[in-house]
Design an enzyme around this catalytic site. Structure first.
Site, PDB file in Angstrom:
ATOM      1  N   TRP A   1      -3.707  -1.716  -1.368  1.00  0.00           N
ATOM      2  CA  TRP A   1      -3.725  -2.832  -2.291  1.00  0.00           C
ATOM      3  C   TRP A   1      -4.039  -4.078  -1.406  1.00  0.00           C
ATOM      4  O   TRP A   1      -3.261  -4.364  -0.431  1.00  0.00           O
ATOM      5  CB  TRP A   1      -2.217  -3.158  -2.862  1.00  0.00           C
ATOM      6  CG  TRP A   1      -2.104  -4.431  -3.754  1.00  0.00           C
ATOM      7  CD1 TRP A   1      -2.580  -4.402  -5.153  1.00  0.00           C
ATOM      8  CD2 TRP A   1      -1.252  -5.417  -3.515  1.00  0.00           C
ATOM      9  NE1 TRP A   1      -2.132  -5.638  -5.565  1.00  0.00           N
ATOM     10  CE2 TRP A   1      -1.406  -6.501  -4.555  1.00  0.00           C
ATOM     11  CE3 TRP A   1      -0.738  -6.114  -2.460  1.00  0.00           C
ATOM     12  CZ2 TRP A   1      -1.009  -7.624  -4.603  1.00  0.00           C
ATOM     13  CZ3 TRP A   1      -0.350  -7.440  -2.270  1.00  0.00           C
ATOM     14  CH2 TRP A   1      -0.488  -8.009  -3.596  1.00  0.00           C
TER      15      TRP A   1
ATOM     16  N   LYS B   1       5.096  -8.262 -19.854  1.00  0.00           N
ATOM     17  CA  LYS B   1       4.596  -7.104 -20.129  1.00  0.00           C
ATOM     18  C   LYS B   1       3.083  -7.314 -20.541  1.00  0.00           C
ATOM     19  O   LYS B   1       2.211  -6.778 -20.491  1.00  0.00           O
ATOM     20  CB  LYS B   1       5.216  -6.367 -21.071  1.00  0.00           C
ATOM     21  CG  LYS B   1       6.700  -5.844 -20.586  1.00  0.00           C
ATOM     22  CD  LYS B   1       6.152  -4.767 -19.630  1.00  0.00           C
ATOM     23  CE  LYS B   1       7.092  -4.751 -18.233  1.00  0.00           C
ATOM     24  NZ  LYS B   1       7.385  -5.863 -17.699  1.00  0.00           N
TER      25      LYS B   1
ATOM     26  N   ARG C   1       1.059   2.315  -6.175  1.00  0.00           N
ATOM     27  CA  ARG C   1       1.364   1.067  -5.054  1.00  0.00           C
ATOM     28  C   ARG C   1      -0.127   0.507  -4.476  1.00  0.00           C
ATOM     29  O   ARG C   1       0.102  -0.257  -3.598  1.00  0.00           O
ATOM     30  CB  ARG C   1       1.970   1.887  -3.495  1.00  0.00           C
ATOM     31  CG  ARG C   1       3.169   2.608  -3.954  1.00  0.00           C
ATOM     32  CD  ARG C   1       3.721   3.001  -2.721  1.00  0.00           C
ATOM     33  NE  ARG C   1       4.130   2.152  -1.745  1.00  0.00           N
ATOM     34  CZ  ARG C   1       5.108   1.514  -1.516  1.00  0.00           C
ATOM     35  NH1 ARG C   1       6.010   1.671  -2.144  1.00  0.00           N
ATOM     36  NH2 ARG C   1       5.135   0.368  -0.538  1.00  0.00           N
TER      37      ARG C   1
ATOM     38  N   HIS D   1       9.824 -29.718 -27.235  1.00  0.00           N
ATOM     39  CA  HIS D   1       9.860 -30.346 -26.118  1.00  0.00           C
ATOM     40  C   HIS D   1       8.623 -30.183 -25.331  1.00  0.00           C
ATOM     41  O   HIS D   1       8.468 -30.099 -24.138  1.00  0.00           O
ATOM     42  CB  HIS D   1      10.762 -30.061 -25.151  1.00  0.00           C
ATOM     43  CG  HIS D   1      12.191 -30.484 -25.731  1.00  0.00           C
ATOM     44  ND1 HIS D   1      12.800 -31.957 -25.839  1.00  0.00           N
ATOM     45  CD2 HIS D   1      13.328 -29.539 -25.983  1.00  0.00           C
ATOM     46  CE1 HIS D   1      13.881 -31.779 -26.374  1.00  0.00           C
ATOM     47  NE2 HIS D   1      14.356 -30.686 -26.347  1.00  0.00           N
TER      48      HIS D   1
ATOM     49  N   CYS E   1       0.862  -1.049  -0.142  1.00  0.00           N
ATOM     50  CA  CYS E   1      -0.153   0.019  -0.066  1.00  0.00           C
ATOM     51  C   CYS E   1       1.094   1.152   0.033  1.00  0.00           C
ATOM     52  O   CYS E   1       2.060   1.187  -0.092  1.00  0.00           O
ATOM     53  CB  CYS E   1      -1.036  -0.102   1.120  1.00  0.00           C
ATOM     54  SG  CYS E   1      -1.845  -1.584   1.405  1.00  0.00           S
TER      55      CYS E   1
ATOM     56  N   GLU F   1       0.586  -8.851 -17.824  1.00  0.00           N
ATOM     57  CA  GLU F   1       0.505  -7.697 -16.771  1.00  0.00           C
ATOM     58  C   GLU F   1      -0.614  -6.841 -17.045  1.00  0.00           C
ATOM     59  O   GLU F   1      -1.567  -6.426 -16.192  1.00  0.00           O
ATOM     60  CB  GLU F   1       1.882  -7.049 -16.510  1.00  0.00           C
ATOM     61  CG  GLU F   1       2.837  -7.691 -15.848  1.00  0.00           C
ATOM     62  CD  GLU F   1       4.035  -6.862 -15.504  1.00  0.00           C
ATOM     63  OE1 GLU F   1       4.793  -6.940 -14.328  1.00  0.00           O
ATOM     64  OE2 GLU F   1       4.527  -6.247 -16.359  1.00  0.00           O
TER      65      GLU F   1
ATOM     66  N   GLU G   1      10.424 -11.351 -20.917  1.00  0.00           N
ATOM     67  CA  GLU G   1       9.984 -10.170 -20.327  1.00  0.00           C
ATOM     68  C   GLU G   1       8.959  -9.686 -21.389  1.00  0.00           C
ATOM     69  O   GLU G   1       7.777  -9.034 -20.970  1.00  0.00           O
ATOM     70  CB  GLU G   1      11.039  -8.992 -20.357  1.00  0.00           C
ATOM     71  CG  GLU G   1      10.900  -7.578 -20.191  1.00  0.00           C
ATOM     72  CD  GLU G   1      10.265  -7.300 -18.703  1.00  0.00           C
ATOM     73  OE1 GLU G   1       9.592  -6.319 -18.359  1.00  0.00           O
ATOM     74  OE2 GLU G   1      10.366  -8.345 -17.871  1.00  0.00           O
TER      75      GLU G   1
ATOM     76  N   LYS H   1       2.977  -1.775  -7.579  1.00  0.00           N
ATOM     77  CA  LYS H   1       4.416  -1.643  -7.729  1.00  0.00           C
ATOM     78  C   LYS H   1       4.986  -1.651  -6.503  1.00  0.00           C
ATOM     79  O   LYS H   1       4.546  -1.608  -5.377  1.00  0.00           O
ATOM     80  CB  LYS H   1       4.844  -0.366  -8.238  1.00  0.00           C
ATOM     81  CG  LYS H   1       6.002  -0.272  -8.892  1.00  0.00           C
ATOM     82  CD  LYS H   1       6.226   0.998 -10.028  1.00  0.00           C
ATOM     83  CE  LYS H   1       7.472   1.039 -10.910  1.00  0.00           C
ATOM     84  NZ  LYS H   1       7.263   0.035 -11.944  1.00  0.00           N
TER      85      LYS H   1
ATOM     86  N   ASN I   1       1.011   0.210   6.069  1.00  0.00           N
ATOM     87  CA  ASN I   1       1.503  -0.648   4.729  1.00  0.00           C
ATOM     88  C   ASN I   1       2.376  -1.705   5.282  1.00  0.00           C
ATOM     89  O   ASN I   1       3.314  -1.694   5.871  1.00  0.00           O
ATOM     90  CB  ASN I   1       2.418   0.128   3.884  1.00  0.00           C
ATOM     91  CG  ASN I   1       3.194  -0.565   2.823  1.00  0.00           C
ATOM     92  OD1 ASN I   1       2.543  -1.331   2.350  1.00  0.00           O
ATOM     93  ND2 ASN I   1       4.442  -0.163   2.488  1.00  0.00           N
ATOM     94  N   GLY I   2       1.955  -3.171   4.948  1.00  0.00           N
ATOM     95  CA  GLY I   2       2.631  -4.403   5.206  1.00  0.00           C
ATOM     96  C   GLY I   2       1.534  -5.140   5.633  1.00  0.00           C
ATOM     97  O   GLY I   2       0.219  -5.256   5.223  1.00  0.00           O
TER      98      GLY I   2
END
Length: 594
Positions: A76, A470, A29, A489, A2, A473, A466, A589, A102-103
């Site tokens: 969040w 993207k 955040r 495979h 958060c 996400e 990557e 983030k 936050n946490g």
């Protein structure tokens, strides 16, 4: 992960507009809910609700709150669904204490059960709500706010950054932290707390970094920091060299596209770290093994580092997910350089791994945020020069991390040719950005898909990973990156008519084999979108679509350039689908929870 903010103004002006402005800068955040608490006339005022910041403000007018000090929060969700009741700030049952956090409080259920037996009444499903009840309990036992917070952190377990206000101690904010970020800003008109510097750049650029367990007291007269024994700690003040404008969109529709367009500058500025890296390598001495530790996008940058360092310098190199690091910790020794890569420098998994690595090995942090926890705990530090990154999906910090890794590989291998090639990268990136109209058209044509595959070999394999990350996400399309040689495979079974396959195929040693893989998927009905050289006529004849890159981009530096069209593809498909690329669902983030 958060975001929290606190502010106390020196004069008796309204703090709510400033709190709202600051907390709006932390929406990356968390954007499940927002809330503010201010104090005036012996009363705590609270406005909060679920939803994105602008939506809640349109409904509640968050800037219209009395008082010259207060706290704010964007959430969040971890414990409890996004809802008005679960949004912060949280208060005790008598509305005497308000808290933002936050946490994660790991032992909150045990604490909550005890408090309920003592007569406390809870309203939310969050872990955070135990904090104001504990503070209120200790203040009822005649502890002041500072020491009630101190008593509270003796009880709670987990990661946290906390800011609290109380009706019994007006004109004061008390804060503390453990394993979650918290900075203190000293401004001309007031004093500030925040989870991250973009929140307060407009108001304060002189920054203090509290350590875990320290208590920070803000009032109109200034900032005082106490250690666990109540001793005053004289903190060093750092000045942030980022400008407030860096944390604004500056005319772009989204932060993500702004930051994609800033990548040439990020590379150019990070190349200035060469002398710092040379000094680190000289000081580190005999390095017989390198171990990268990272998460997400930073993990993909690290994989590129493995290819570079092993092929150029011949040093065995491992890449370990930070969350899995403990299973490899016994292999470290004093000849191992453990490199921690993190945009924020506050990633919880990485910090735990860093504490372990420091016991046996030399440690290096490659971090974008000055003063962050990794920069204070690693032996060596390379700060990437990307500037603040607000978009949740990492773009410019990724290429800045790659740049630092390339410099490291070049220095370790004494490869002057690679250093010369790196100087050309910013111009190559700017050239790719000129293909934006083509990418827009391709995004319209490929947004039908529910699955994408990305293929690359050698240096291009991490780029494929990557690119797929993207896509998933921000578009919510399933994307998978594969080493092209692994098609046979298993993944080839999933290739069907119309499946988009993005093939990353720069000129070089891997070109022919990658071309064979392209033809394999093409023969099975895939729609092939290739990223390749602008003079590759064979590629243009065999792929359905091609995004061209300057033919002078050699295979070894392709990861720095070829990632840009993949970022653009993800961005413009997201727009076609009507999503907000800056605020992907379920993500935020700076992951500071485990």
């Amino acid at each position: 992960m958060c975001g929290i903010v606190g502010c106390i103004l020196k004069e008796d002006s309204e703090v709510a507009p400033i709190l709202f402005d600051c907390i709006s800068k932390l929406e990356y955040r968390g954007y499940d809910s927002i809330g503010l608490a201010t104090f005036s006339n012996d009363k705590i005022f609270i406005k909060k609700d679920k939803g994105k910041i602008q939506e809640v403000d349109d409904k509640l007018n968050l800037t219209d709150m009395p008082g010259n000090f207060g706290i704010a929060h964007v959430r969040w969700a971890t414990h409890g669904d996004p809802s008005k009741l679960n949004s912060h700030p949280h208060v005790d049952e008598d509305n005497t204490v308000a808290v933002v956090h936050n946490g994660i409080i790991e032992n909150y259920l045990e604490i909550k059960e005890k408090l309920i037996l003592e007569g406390h009444v809870f309203k939310s499903d969050t872990d955070t709500e135990v904090i104001p009840h504990l503070i209120q309990k200790f203040m009822a036992e005649k502890f002041d706010l500072e020491h009630a917070v101190r008593k509270t952190i003796d009880v709670i377990e987990g990661a946290y950054a906390i800011a609290a206000i109380s009706v019994n101690e007006p004109d004061k904010i008390v804060a503390t932290r453990k394993d979650s970020p918290l900075i203190v800003g000293i401004g001309e008109d007031g004093y500030y707390l925040a989870s991250d510097s973009p929140a307060i750049l407009k108001y304060a650029r002189d920054i203090i970094y509290p350590e875990k367990g320290e208590i920070v007291i803000l009032d109109k007269d200034g900032v005082v920091v106490h250690d666990e024994f109540d001793n005053v700690v004289n903190k060093e003040i750092d000045t942030i060299n980022w400008t407030p404008e860096m944390a604004e969109k500056e005319g772009y529709d989204h932060f993500m596209i702004k930051e994609i367009n800033e990548q040439a500058t990020a590379v150019r500025n990070t190349l200035t770290q060469k002398e710092n890296i040379q000094q680190i390598i000289e000081d580190a001495g005999d390095i017989q093994r390198i171990c990268f530790v990272a998460c997400g996008t930073s993990y993909h940058a690290s994989l590129t580092g493995k290819y570079l360092i092993e092929s150029l310098a011949g040093i065995p190199t491992d890449v370990i997910l930070a969350s899995e690091f403990k299973y490899s910790a016994n292999t470290l020794n004093d000849k191992t350089l453990v490199i921690f890569i993190s945009q924020s420098g506050e990633t919880a998994d990485s910090l735990k791994a860093l504490d372990v690595a420091n016991q046996t090995s030399q440690t290096l942090g490659i971090v974008n945020v000055a003063g962050s926890s990794i920069t204070r705990r690693a032996k060596y530090v390379v700060q990437t020069q990307a500037g603040p990154e607000i978009g949740v999906a990492a773009t410019k910090t990724y290429v800045a991390q790659l740049t630092a890794i390339y410099l490291l590989a070049a220095v370790l291998s004494k490869n002057v040719e690679l250093l010369n090639e790196l100087d050309k990268v910013p111009d190559f990136i700017d050239e790719v950005l000129l293909s934006v109209d083509l990418v827009k058209d391709l995004s319209k044509r490929y947004n039908y898909a529910s699955d994408f595959f990305y293929l690359g070999r050698g240096y291009s394999y991490p780029t494929a990973l990557e690119g797929a990350l993207k896509l998933k996400e921000i578009t919510y399309i399933h994307g998978e990156g594969y080493a092209a040689g692994e098609l046979k495979h298993g993944p080839l079974a999933l290739i069907d008519e119309g499946i988009p396959v993005v093939v990353i195929i720069p000129p070089g040693d891997n070109y022919r084999k990658t071309m064979s893989n392209l033809e394999e998927v093409k023969s099975r009905g895939a729609n092939v979108l290739a990223i390749g050289s602008d003079n590759d006529e064979s590629l243009k004849s065999k792929a359905d679509d091609v995004i061209s890159v300057n033919s002078e981009v050699k295979e070894i530096i392709a990861p720095l350039v070829y990632i840009v069209p993949l970022q653009l593809i993800a961005y413009y498909i997201t727009l076609e689908k009507g999503h907000d690329p800056d605020k992907p669902k379920n993500l935020a983030k700076c992951v500071t929870v485990e």
